[in-house]
Write a protein that holds these residues in place. Sequence first.
Motif, PDB file in Angstrom:
ATOM      1  N   GLU A  11       1.063  -1.217  -0.005  1.00 22.21           N
ATOM      2  CA  GLU A  11       0.150  -0.412   0.032  1.00 22.21           C
ATOM      3  C   GLU A  11       1.134   1.350  -0.293  1.00 22.21           C
ATOM      4  OE1 GLU A  11      -3.662  -1.421   2.120  1.00 22.21           O
ATOM      5  OE2 GLU A  11      -2.452  -0.931   3.537  1.00 22.21           O
ATOM      6  N   LEU A  12       2.152   1.260   0.785  1.00 18.90           N
ATOM      7  CA  LEU A  12       2.622   2.505   0.785  1.00 18.90           C
ATOM      8  C   LEU A  12       3.688   2.753  -0.518  1.00 18.90           C
ATOM      9  CD1 LEU A  12       4.657   4.692   2.280  1.00 18.90           C
ATOM     10  CD2 LEU A  12       6.329   2.630   2.899  1.00 18.90           C
ATOM     11  N   VAL A  13       4.170   1.774  -1.674  1.00 16.95           N
ATOM     12  CA  VAL A  13       4.323   1.957  -2.695  1.00 16.95           C
ATOM     13  C   VAL A  13       3.309   2.363  -3.478  1.00 16.95           C
ATOM     14  CG1 VAL A  13       5.734   0.301  -4.441  1.00 16.95           C
ATOM     15  CG2 VAL A  13       6.207  -0.031  -2.531  1.00 16.95           C
ATOM     16  N   GLU A  14       2.002   1.822  -2.970  1.00 20.16           N
ATOM     17  CA  GLU A  14       1.807   2.368  -4.570  1.00 20.16           C
ATOM     18  C   GLU A  14       0.654   3.419  -4.040  1.00 20.16           C
ATOM     19  OE1 GLU A  14      -3.711   1.735  -5.251  1.00 20.16           O
ATOM     20  OE2 GLU A  14      -2.555   0.539  -3.673  1.00 20.16           O
ATOM     21  N   GLN A  15       0.841   4.143  -2.655  1.00 22.44           N
ATOM     22  CA  GLN A  15       0.398   5.750  -2.430  1.00 22.44           C
ATOM     23  C   GLN A  15       2.152   6.406  -2.871  1.00 22.44           C
ATOM     24  OE1 GLN A  15      -2.669   6.947  -1.366  1.00 22.44           O
ATOM     25  NE2 GLN A  15      -3.014   5.371  -1.181  1.00 22.44           N
ATOM     26  N   ILE A  16       3.311   6.470  -2.557  1.00 17.58           N
ATOM     27  CA  ILE A  16       3.724   6.942  -2.632  1.00 17.58           C
ATOM     28  C   ILE A  16       4.625   7.692  -4.451  1.00 17.58           C
ATOM     29  CG2 ILE A  16       4.738   7.253  -0.394  1.00 17.58           C
ATOM     30  CD1 ILE A  16       6.631   5.868  -0.893  1.00 17.58           C
ATOM     31  N   PHE A  17       4.506   6.664  -4.962  1.00 15.25           N
ATOM     32  CA  PHE A  17       5.462   6.548  -6.139  1.00 15.25           C
ATOM     33  C   PHE A  17       3.599   6.375  -7.180  1.00 15.25           C
ATOM     34  CE2 PHE A  17       8.138   3.704  -4.230  1.00 15.25           C
ATOM     35  CZ  PHE A  17       8.843   4.593  -4.372  1.00 15.25           C
ATOM     36  N   GLU A  18       4.219   7.572  -8.386  1.00 15.34           N
ATOM     37  CA  GLU A  18       3.380   7.617  -9.477  1.00 15.34           C
ATOM     38  C   GLU A  18       2.446   6.641  -9.940  1.00 15.34           C
ATOM     39  OE1 GLU A  18       2.009  10.677 -10.155  1.00 15.34           O
ATOM     40  OE2 GLU A  18       3.621  12.100  -9.442  1.00 15.34           O
TER      41      GLU A  18
END
Length: 391
Positions: A11-18
Amino acid sequence: MTDVRTLSFDELVEQIFEPGSPNLLRSELDDSLRTSPWSSDAGAEPVFSKLPSTIYFSTSGSTGRPKVISKTLRQVDLEVAAVSGCMPATPNEVISFAPANHAFGFFCGLAFALRHGIPYQYCPISLGIGPISRSERKLLIVALPAAYKAIERDRDKLSRNEHTTILQSAGPISTAYVDAVVDMADLTVDGVEIYGSTEAGAIAHRRTSSFPKDWELFSDVEVLPNRTEADLLTELIVSGPRCVQPRTGPAEAITNALPHVRTGDLVRFTGERHFALCGRLDRVIQINGANTDLNFLQEFLNRRFSQAEFYVAVASDTLRGAGFVVHFHCRGSRFVIQQLWREIGRALHEEFPRNVYPLEIRYNTSPFRKSSAGKITGLLPAETSNRVDVA
């Protein structure tokens, strides 16, 4: 009490990367991550190595002009190691006031926590320090200049920690920030300042003190050319494994196996690896961690509003450390001037990051001082008193 959303690594990767660009950190986070607290706990699983092998950052850079640069995961790892080495105590938890898509917030906050496998929490400045989550807490607070009020307000929470390190990027910080940190020394609180840029990474460090100390270079940073004569005022050019690839330019007399970065900062060396910052080669200022080129901003306003002339002046800001005042001159009625005053504020809000806002927008009754080539270079002496309040 405000609920704290917990994100899994995916979820973190999905939220902070375009979206659609899994290597590019978002230039702006969603409101849910920007204005509300959230956390990520790596736990026992080593997730740092799951980050993209190359990460792209949108940054103001050392020039204050927006650009995109890249860092390998190996360089991010070296960044974390360098910052870890200047910690007074090894943290077991991170609270960050700097957003995770901000280079300082990413390197020294989120990546630091993921690399060490410790809990991470982002806190908006307006909400202050989050709840106490453990005993024997050795807390790292990744601060911004404007965060000192939140830290000062929640000092009772810090008194329960075994140790607290308050880490600050090296943008101009106010006396109030320094006083707030120094006054908490009896709570086992230490302030550490990092000087660097997205392109070069962390260059130097020092302890926060009422009497500012010289900066000390990190061990893997070298100065180019390889001379550091005492009392010589010179631009700081650095080389090292954490630098991005070198920029090309006319003054490429520098040769080195490692990439190098021209910082644009003027320094005076006080020892082989110690220096004092003495200003800039240009009109770039750092506002709450982001470099802003006042010439670029002035050019934008002069292009956007052809019916007026603009001069953007640097000014001290008790909250952000550094700021600016927009001066404008035009012909017209009071109604026309007031309407333009509002449009200037709206244009700055729409075109620049949220932290880039003027302390004041002032109407000047006389034209500005100009060079022989017609370039606006400053205010006429009488303008300090010869202006009209249109707010």
